[in-house]
Write a protein that holds these residues in place. Structure first.
Motif, short mmCIF file in Angstrom:
data_model
loop_
_atom_site.label_atom_id
_atom_site.label_comp_id
_atom_site.label_asym_id
_atom_site.label_seq_id
_atom_site.Cartn_x
_atom_site.Cartn_y
_atom_site.Cartn_z
N TRP A 132 46.30 50.94 39.94
CA TRP A 132 45.84 50.57 41.29
C TRP A 132 46.17 51.66 42.30
CZ3 TRP A 132 47.10 44.75 40.64
CH2 TRP A 132 45.91 44.04 40.41
N MET A 163 42.48 48.37 52.20
CA MET A 163 43.24 47.14 51.94
C MET A 163 42.60 45.95 52.65
SD MET A 163 45.90 46.26 50.22
CE MET A 163 47.68 46.15 50.18
N SER A 167 41.67 43.29 49.82
CA SER A 167 42.75 42.37 49.46
C SER A 167 42.36 40.89 49.53
CB SER A 167 44.02 42.65 50.29
OG SER A 167 43.81 42.39 51.64
N PRO B 168 46.77 41.16 52.52
CA PRO B 168 47.36 42.44 52.11
C PRO B 168 48.78 42.29 51.58
CG PRO B 168 46.22 42.70 54.20
CD PRO B 168 46.28 41.22 53.92
N TYR B 170 50.06 39.66 49.88
CA TYR B 170 50.00 39.18 48.50
C TYR B 170 49.57 40.29 47.55
CZ TYR B 170 50.61 34.44 50.12
OH TYR B 170 51.13 33.31 50.68
N HIS B 171 48.56 41.04 47.98
CA HIS B 171 48.05 42.08 47.09
C HIS B 171 49.12 43.14 46.82
CE1 HIS B 171 45.33 44.24 44.73
NE2 HIS B 171 44.99 45.15 45.62
N GLN B 172 49.77 43.57 47.89
CA GLN B 172 50.73 44.66 47.72
C GLN B 172 52.03 44.19 47.06
OE1 GLN B 172 50.53 47.61 50.60
NE2 GLN B 172 52.68 48.20 50.53
N VAL B 174 52.69 41.17 45.38
CA VAL B 174 52.62 40.41 44.12
C VAL B 174 51.88 41.20 43.04
CG1 VAL B 174 51.85 38.27 43.02
CG2 VAL B 174 52.63 38.26 45.40
N LEU B 175 50.69 41.70 43.36
CA LEU B 175 49.87 42.31 42.32
C LEU B 175 50.19 43.80 42.14
CD1 LEU B 175 46.44 40.54 42.90
CD2 LEU B 175 48.20 39.99 41.22
N ARG B 176 50.29 44.53 43.23
CA ARG B 176 50.60 45.95 43.08
C ARG B 176 52.10 46.20 42.94
NH1 ARG B 176 47.26 49.38 47.40
NH2 ARG B 176 48.16 51.06 46.17
N ARG B 177 52.89 45.16 43.18
CA ARG B 177 54.35 45.24 42.99
C ARG B 177 54.97 46.42 43.73
NH1 ARG B 177 51.99 43.11 38.66
NH2 ARG B 177 52.95 41.34 37.61
N SER B 178 54.47 46.66 44.92
CA SER B 178 55.07 47.70 45.77
C SER B 178 55.90 47.01 46.83
CB SER B 178 53.98 48.54 46.43
OG SER B 178 53.09 49.02 45.46
#
Lengths: 203, 203
Positions: A132, A163, A167, B168, B170-172, B174-178
């Motif tokens: 990603w 984003m 997102s 944004p 949740y995406h960053q 949880v999913l992108r794990r940043s």
């Protein structure tokens, strides 16, 4: 930007001898198996049967199911994916969101299977993060082109624009597990473009 | 809006006799175990030991680990959570994003453990969807108040505003794990408020 299903596309057309061909065959089989059975049904024996590559070869090179998944994502980082270049920020973001929506929709989404696996296997999680990061970096070009065209201010924050567009799709389709129409996905792309054009997404 | 960790808060102060007290004790133990061990380490025996409720009682009422998780989320739907009412759309969304960021950060996030579990157990996935649907519905009030105050146009699309602010994160996370700093989470809240105020998020 998210389709692991295109991960091997470039690899397929790349010369590289027997070893590269074996990798292509195996990764294509991994994708097909993921789409059919999900991560829980993915086995090295299944990949061997589908790919025609001997299971001992697969065990030697990839070791585990997680190893296969990590390599699938790494092939995606190596490929030539780039966002569409339509001539306008809004249409570029709409194209991007349609691609993300496609990748995340349907029962046989390889991307969804990989995301599910990332909650089980730390190596898959790390590979997905790298995948990603790479895709988002490449997507920034849609904003850079808009800056060059004078569509948006020069100090527009590319990462925030991409984003904002994408997102909501991940949140709704992956985490909330709801549907999203193409019109809705387009709307989030247009909202992001409009905010950038209005100068609301600057550094 | 996302903290399963507050799921039992209301239950705790609600009268209901022995059965309700047992549920509170058990669900509090589930949260503590999730925070300590994650979903993979969650067992009925562990919950019994921590809660002081006999394991046969837990087996009879909740049956499985997934059953415990589903009930934890259902307790969240029953609670009295509401978004902060600060007097402005921007500050309301900033408060919401800070809460979401808190819930998704740290190694012992109950919310992250529940999300991970939702990729393993269909019942947990469905319960999580209901939980989020409920939280997003309740969050719409921040936009309705902004409409009443005349801060945003009357036909502002509440769901799009809340989604733009929160997705944004949740995406960053949880999913992108940043990581995401509080300043960055605030920024996404402000971006969403600014777009709504500029009239860019209308039906």
């Amino acid at each position: 930007m998210t389709t692991a299903s295109r991960a091997t596309r470039n690899a397929t057309s790349r010369p590289g001898g027997r070893s590269a061909r074996v990798r292509d065959q195996v990764l294509e089989a991994v994708q097909a198996e993921l789409a059919d059975t999900g991560y829980d049904g993915l086995t090295i024996d299944g990949v061997a049967a589908r790919s025609g590559v001997h299971r001992t070869t697969i065990y030697r090179r990839w070791k585990t199911v997680a190893g296969l998944l990590v390599d699938l994502l790494e092939a995606g980082v190596d490929d030539t994916w780039a966002p569409a270049d339509t001539g306008s920020l809004e249409a570029d973001l709409v194209a991007l969101n349609r691609e993300v929506r496609e990748a995340l929709s349907g029962d046989s989404s390889v991307t969804l299977a990989v995301i599910a696996a990332s909650f089980r296997t730390p190596e898959a999680a790390e590979a997905l993060t790298r995948f990603w990061d790479d895709r988002y970096e490449r997507s920034a070009v849609v904003v850079e082109r808009a800056i060059t065209r004078g569509e948006v201010p020069g100090d527009t924050a590319a990462a925030r624009v991409v984003m904002a567009a994408t997102s909501p799709l991940y949140h709704q389709l992956v985490l909330r597990r709801s549907r999203m129409s193409r019109a809705e996905a387009d709307q989030y792309a247009r909202d992001s473009a409009a905010a950038a054009i209005a100068g609301l997404l600057r550094h």
